[in-house]
Design a protein around this motif. Structure first.
Motif, PDB file in Angstrom:
ATOM      1  N   HIS A   1      -3.084 -13.251  -5.489  1.00 18.94           N
ATOM      2  CA  HIS A   1      -2.098 -13.836  -6.789  1.00 18.94           C
ATOM      3  C   HIS A   1      -1.877 -13.302  -8.177  1.00 18.94           C
ATOM      4  N   ASN A   2      -3.366 -12.926  -8.683  1.00 15.59           N
ATOM      5  CA  ASN A   2      -3.076 -12.228  -9.657  1.00 15.59           C
ATOM      6  C   ASN A   2      -2.357 -10.446  -9.521  1.00 15.59           C
ATOM      7  N   ALA A   3      -2.662 -10.232  -8.304  1.00 17.84           N
ATOM      8  CA  ALA A   3      -2.737  -8.728  -8.802  1.00 17.84           C
ATOM      9  C   ALA A   3      -1.927  -7.970  -8.044  1.00 17.84           C
ATOM     10  N   PRO A   4      -0.942  -8.521  -8.686  1.00 19.76           N
ATOM     11  CA  PRO A   4       0.618  -7.800  -7.788  1.00 19.76           C
ATOM     12  C   PRO A   4       0.952  -6.791  -8.007  1.00 19.76           C
ATOM     13  N   PHE A   5       0.360  -5.121  -8.978  1.00 24.08           N
ATOM     14  CA  PHE A   5       0.421  -4.187  -8.138  1.00 24.08           C
ATOM     15  C   PHE A   5      -0.382  -3.570  -7.304  1.00 24.08           C
ATOM     16  N   TYR A   6      -1.441  -4.357  -6.878  1.00 21.11           N
ATOM     17  CA  TYR A   6      -2.140  -4.290  -5.897  1.00 21.11           C
ATOM     18  C   TYR A   6      -1.581  -5.050  -4.505  1.00 21.11           C
ATOM     19  N   PHE A   7      -0.791  -6.202  -4.575  1.00 22.29           N
ATOM     20  CA  PHE A   7      -0.505  -7.059  -3.110  1.00 22.29           C
ATOM     21  C   PHE A   7       0.764  -6.990  -3.584  1.00 22.29           C
ATOM     22  N   TYR A   8       1.718  -7.510  -2.364  1.00 29.75           N
ATOM     23  CA  TYR A   8       2.363  -7.673  -2.783  1.00 29.75           C
ATOM     24  C   TYR A   8       2.338  -8.686  -1.846  1.00 29.75           C
ATOM     25  N   ARG A   9       2.670 -10.396  -1.979  1.00 34.46           N
ATOM     26  CA  ARG A   9       3.479 -11.522  -1.713  1.00 34.46           C
ATOM     27  C   ARG A   9       3.987 -11.648  -0.427  1.00 34.46           C
ATOM     28  N   LYS A  10       4.456 -12.429   0.419  1.00 40.06           N
ATOM     29  CA  LYS A  10       4.751 -11.650   1.785  1.00 40.06           C
ATOM     30  C   LYS A  10       5.392 -13.106   2.577  1.00 40.06           C
ATOM     31  N   GLY A  11       4.893 -14.492   1.542  1.00 35.34           N
ATOM     32  CA  GLY A  11       3.998 -15.815   1.900  1.00 35.34           C
ATOM     33  C   GLY A  11       3.336 -16.006   1.712  1.00 35.34           C
ATOM     34  N   ARG A  12       3.754 -17.963   1.839  1.00 40.68           N
ATOM     35  CA  ARG A  12       2.794 -18.764   1.078  1.00 40.68           C
ATOM     36  C   ARG A  12       0.708 -18.515   2.240  1.00 40.68           C
ATOM     37  N   GLY A  13       0.025 -17.466   1.750  1.00 45.71           N
ATOM     38  CA  GLY A  13      -1.126 -17.051   2.107  1.00 45.71           C
ATOM     39  C   GLY A  13      -1.363 -16.119   2.294  1.00 45.71           C
ATOM     40  N   ARG A  14      -0.037 -15.151   2.905  1.00 44.78           N
ATOM     41  CA  ARG A  14      -0.288 -13.806   2.995  1.00 44.78           C
ATOM     42  C   ARG A  14       1.081 -12.708   2.080  1.00 44.78           C
ATOM     43  N   TYR A  15       0.285 -11.609   2.393  1.00 42.37           N
ATOM     44  CA  TYR A  15      -0.037 -10.137   1.490  1.00 42.37           C
ATOM     45  C   TYR A  15      -0.314  -9.468   2.326  1.00 42.37           C
ATOM     46  N   LYS A  16       0.382  -8.505   1.530  1.00 40.34           N
ATOM     47  CA  LYS A  16       0.098  -6.549   2.426  1.00 40.34           C
ATOM     48  C   LYS A  16       0.030  -6.042   0.563  1.00 40.34           C
ATOM     49  N   ALA A  17      -0.579  -4.961   0.706  1.00 41.29           N
ATOM     50  CA  ALA A  17      -1.324  -3.836   0.354  1.00 41.29           C
ATOM     51  C   ALA A  17       0.093  -3.241  -0.087  1.00 41.29           C
ATOM     52  N   ALA A  18      -0.178  -2.722  -1.667  1.00 45.82           N
ATOM     53  CA  ALA A  18       1.136  -2.259  -1.496  1.00 45.82           C
ATOM     54  C   ALA A  18       0.653  -0.155  -1.885  1.00 45.82           C
ATOM     55  N   PRO A  19       1.561   0.267  -1.090  1.00 47.27           N
ATOM     56  CA  PRO A  19       1.596   1.568  -0.475  1.00 47.27           C
ATOM     57  C   PRO A  19       0.845   1.978  -1.918  1.00 47.27           C
ATOM     58  N   GLU A  20       0.164   2.949  -1.818  1.00 50.59           N
ATOM     59  CA  GLU A  20      -0.779   4.149  -2.641  1.00 50.59           C
ATOM     60  C   GLU A  20      -0.256   4.554  -3.849  1.00 50.59           C
ATOM     61  N   THR A  21       1.058   5.133  -3.319  1.00 48.78           N
ATOM     62  CA  THR A  21       2.108   6.318  -4.080  1.00 48.78           C
ATOM     63  C   THR A  21       2.481   5.175  -5.741  1.00 48.78           C
ATOM     64  N   ALA A  22       2.844   3.968  -4.894  1.00 46.68           N
ATOM     65  CA  ALA A  22       3.289   2.819  -5.560  1.00 46.68           C
ATOM     66  C   ALA A  22       2.196   2.175  -6.831  1.00 46.68           C
ATOM     67  N   LEU A  23       0.919   2.580  -6.008  1.00 46.38           N
ATOM     68  CA  LEU A  23      -0.254   1.556  -6.620  1.00 46.38           C
ATOM     69  C   LEU A  23      -0.254   2.741  -7.843  1.00 46.38           C
ATOM     70  N   LYS A  24      -0.847   3.824  -7.398  1.00 43.59           N
ATOM     71  CA  LYS A  24      -1.237   5.008  -8.589  1.00 43.59           C
ATOM     72  C   LYS A  24       0.533   4.703  -9.637  1.00 43.59           C
ATOM     73  N   ALA A  25       1.648   4.377  -9.546  1.00 42.65           N
ATOM     74  CA  ALA A  25       2.300   4.638 -10.022  1.00 42.65           C
ATOM     75  C   ALA A  25       2.038   3.326 -11.306  1.00 42.65           C
ATOM     76  N   ALA A  26       2.117   2.026 -10.484  1.00 41.79           N
ATOM     77  CA  ALA A  26       1.518   1.054 -11.202  1.00 41.79           C
ATOM     78  C   ALA A  26       0.836   1.036 -12.468  1.00 41.79           C
ATOM     79  N   LEU A  27      -1.207   1.157 -11.867  1.00 41.28           N
ATOM     80  CA  LEU A  27      -1.450   1.492 -12.784  1.00 41.28           C
ATOM     81  C   LEU A  27      -1.833   2.533 -13.714  1.00 41.28           C
ATOM     82  N   ALA A  28      -0.636   3.330 -13.302  1.00 42.24           N
ATOM     83  CA  ALA A  28      -0.852   4.249 -14.518  1.00 42.24           C
ATOM     84  C   ALA A  28       0.809   3.583 -15.515  1.00 42.24           C
ATOM     85  N   GLY A  29       1.449   3.047 -15.299  1.00 46.35           N
ATOM     86  CA  GLY A  29       1.855   2.069 -16.495  1.00 46.35           C
ATOM     87  C   GLY A  29       0.599   1.422 -17.029  1.00 46.35           C
TER      88      GLY A  29
END
Length: 702
Positions: free
Chosen positions: A105-133
């Motif tokens: 829940h506290n790592a929205p750059f790494y994981f996108y929330r898809k529902g209660r208790g369900r998540y999806k890993a962020a695409p690699e390009t998006a993650l790299k851009a977010a981490l750079a930011g």
């Protein structure tokens, strides 16, 4: 049984007290009870207790390797329990599951929330851009903190110097420099301008006032674009006169001059010659666009921002020893009765014999010397004749003024001229109504009135100043307003008054000069040839724009004059000063035109002189504090007459500046036209709403 659940975006744990269908009654560790729906429950557990689980889960969540967790998650959507089995290598315990939920829940750059208790890993390009930011923000935060520390030590960071005054007036509020400045100001309990002054980012308070005005009114700078200059017309007849002007030593835009030609023993022809830039500037051309954008020359003590480029002014200014184009009003005059026998307007080239200067002649051209034919100075006989005539002109205007129901005009006020050199200011007192002032004033009013009638008689519009006859109460009726048709100016005692005598410095006068030239060149067909036709929308737009610009320029000049008054106090090292009471708690210093309000001051009659102790002043916010020491004089009739012109009956005649006030003009104040002798001072005196001759005519000689 205990529950780990989500409530309003937060994760909580509590002990189940009861269950009713799809809802639980839960007691939290704090003792508070809450109703929890089954769909919000993420975990059910028996041990550890709810409070311990939360504490342990938060601790474990901070230790989870998010990059490894992201790699384990893959690219498909998942539930936290599924990921937990992969990450921990076994079905997660309650504490482990809760810690995983908190980490996801506290790592929205790494994981996108898809529902209660369900998540999806962020695409690699998006993650790299977010981490750079994130990394960039961390670095910016470090830099910003360093800026704040430097500012708190009253040192200006090097990077701030390139931003200049943008941080104060047009900042990028998302920039770390602006955020650092705001944070430092909050820590130091100091406003941004004062912080910049303390750190050297602002060289002085003068630069603050000037820069603020320039950014608001000249955002692209005060320089002129490259423009082709007109050539002087070669086919103009040369007047058989030797004209002379009367101006201050600092004047460069000389746009009015005079001449006298003797016809016979009792008859002379007086020429009023006005520089004619309208012959070279045409409506709509590049030079016109420059003048229309600026609308007027901007004056301030020690400097000015001209309406027209210096190179153009040099072409048309009525400089000594030159022959320059002019629109001339010739008045044939009987010198026995001082009657006007005829008037004629010509477009011609005028030879200039002299540029007379107030600084050289004020002490010589006095009423006493004129009466006794004393002293030696250029154009002595011409000035003596003009002095006799303008007194008759003034008397006629005053009679007309009184016929409108207004009181006679008083001319014993004191003006103050500002001269600044190398940041040293001198403020010179000079009495209004001096002969040279009055000569210029009366002849300019005569020209403006005569040419206003010329426009009216030819059926073409102009830009007029009108006073009286409006709607509303007395004050509203007496406000000076700009109109495009002939209308009386009751304060001046004339039937019409069209600004026409300062075309190098005021756009309205340039417009009127185009119209006047059309009358002279085309006669009865002037209405067809004039650039502006009756009810011309463009003319109305010019009036509106000019009013706005002139008001802004006037306010700026007032502020700069107040600034230099405060600088004068510091320069002279004065702590005790004499002042005259204007009204109630409002006073004006005797030596300089500085207005001070003293809240709580005992009631003292208007015109009384008092002594003040100056306690402190601030050149940045233009405030001043003082206290009353003693009364110096009782009120005389002369005192009351002097203060009458500084009338403060209108509430708008004084501007509040902190705990003090500074004098401005009411509507009349922007009427300053013909006689103010300084190029750097269209003095905006405190006055009543009824215009005086000098108010209406005190800048043309600039």
């Amino acid at each position: 049984m205990n529950l780990f659940f989500e409530e309003s975006g937060d994760f909580k744990a509590g002990t189940v007290l009861s269950q009713a269908g799809e809802a639980y009654q839960v007691e939290l560790a704090s003792g508070k009870r809450s109703k929890v729906k089954a769909k919000d429950v993420l975990l059910q557990f028996t041990s550890p207790d709810a409070a311990t689980l939360l504490e342990q889960a938060k601790a474990q969540a901070s230790e989870i390797d998010l990059e490894f967790l992201w790699e384990v998650a893959g690219q498909e959507e998942f539930g936290f329990a599924e990921l937990g089995a992969e990450y921990f290598g076994h079905a997660p315990q309650a504490t482990e599951a809760a810690s995983l939920i908190l980490a996801l829940h506290n790592a929205p750059f790494y994981f996108y929330r898809k529902g209660r208790g369900r998540y999806k890993a962020a695409p690699e390009t998006a993650l790299k851009a977010a981490l750079a930011g994130i990394e960039k923000k961390k670095q910016q935060a470090i830099v910003q903190a360093a800026y704040v520390e430097e500012l708190k030590q009253l040192r200006l960071p090097e990077q701030f110097k390139a931003l200049g005054l943008q941080l104060l007036f047009k900042p990028d509020k998302n920039s770390i420099e602006y955020k650092a400045m705001v944070e430092a100001c909050s820590a130091l309990q100091m406003n941004p301008a004062r912080l910049m002054l303390a750190t050297g980012g602002l060289p002085n308070a003068k630069q603050f006032h000037l820069s603020k005005f320039l950014l608001e009114n000249f955002p692209k700078g005060v320089g002129f674009p490259a423009t082709d200059l007109p050539v002087l017309p070669e086919n103009l007849p040369v007047a058989d006169v030797q004209a002379f002007s009367i101006d201050d030593v600092t004047t460069t835009e000389i746009d009015d001059a005079f001449s006298i030609t003797t016809i016979d023993e009792n008859t002379v022809k007086v020429g009023i010659h006005i520089a004619a830039p309208a012959l070279g500037i045409r409506p709509g051309d590049a030079l016109d666009q420059i003048a229309r954008h600026r609308m007027s020359t901007v004056y301030m003590p020690g400097d000015k921002i001209t309406m027209l480029p210096d190179a153009l002014v040099d072409i048309y200014t009525l400089g000594e020893g030159q022959t320059r184009p002019a629109v001339s009003l010739y008045v044939t005059l009987n010198t026995q009765e001082w009657q006007i026998l005829a008037t004629e307007t010509k477009i011609e080239a005028v030879p200039m014999s002299a540029n007379l200067r107030h600084n050289d002649l004020d002490a010589l051209v006095t009423e006493e010397n004129l009466a006794n034919d004393a002293g030696e100075y250029p154009h002595k006989a011409d000035l003596a004749l003009l002095w006799k005539w303008v007194q008759v002109l003034e008397a006629g205007r005053m009679a007309k003024r009184e016929s409108f129901g207004l009181k006679p005009e008083q001319t014993n006020r004191v003006d103050f001229n500002f001269y600044v050199e190398d940041d040293v200011v001198s403020i010179v007192r000079r009495k209004r109504g001096a002969p040279l002032d009055k000569i210029v004033a009366e002849l300019m009013i005569l020209a403006n009135s005569t040419w206003g009638k010329l426009l009216h008689d030819h059926g073409i519009p102009g830009i007029y100043r009108a006073q009286g006859g409006g709607s509303g109460g007395w004050a509203a009726k007496m406000q000076v307003r700009m109109v495009t048709h002939a209308a009386p100016h009751q304060g001046l005692g004339v039937d019409q008054y069209a600004w026409s005598t300062s075309p190098l410095r005021r756009y309205t006068d340039l417009v009127n000069q185009w119209q006047i030239i059309a009358c002279v060149q085309h006669g009865v067909t002037a209405a067809l040839a004039a650039p502006f036709k009756p009810k011309d929308a463009d003319l109305f737009a010019i009036v509106s724009s000019f009013d706005a610009a002139y008001a802004a320029y006037g306010d700026f000049q007032t502020n700069m004059e107040r600034y230099w008054c405060l600088r004068w106090l510091a320069q002279e090292g004065l702590r005790q000063v004499d002042a005259v009471v204007l009204k109630d708690e409002v006073l004006r210093l005797l030596e300089i035109p500085l207005i001070i309000r003293l809240p709580g001051m005992p009631q003292i009659a208007r015109g009384a002189q008092v002594r003040l102790e100056i306690l402190r002043w601030d050149e940045l916010d233009l405030s001043i504090e003082a206290r009353l020491l003693e009364m110096l004089t009782t009120v005389t009739d002369e005192d009351l007459e002097d203060v009458a012109e500084e009338d403060l009956e209108d509430a708008g005649a004084v501007i509040d500046v902190g705990a003090t006030e500074t004098g401005t003009e009411t509507e009349v104040g922007l009427e300053a036209e013909e006689t103010n002798p300084s190029d750097v001072d269209i003095e905006l005196q405190v006055s009543s709403s009824v215009a005086t001759v000098e108010d209406e005519a005190n800048t043309s000689s600039n």
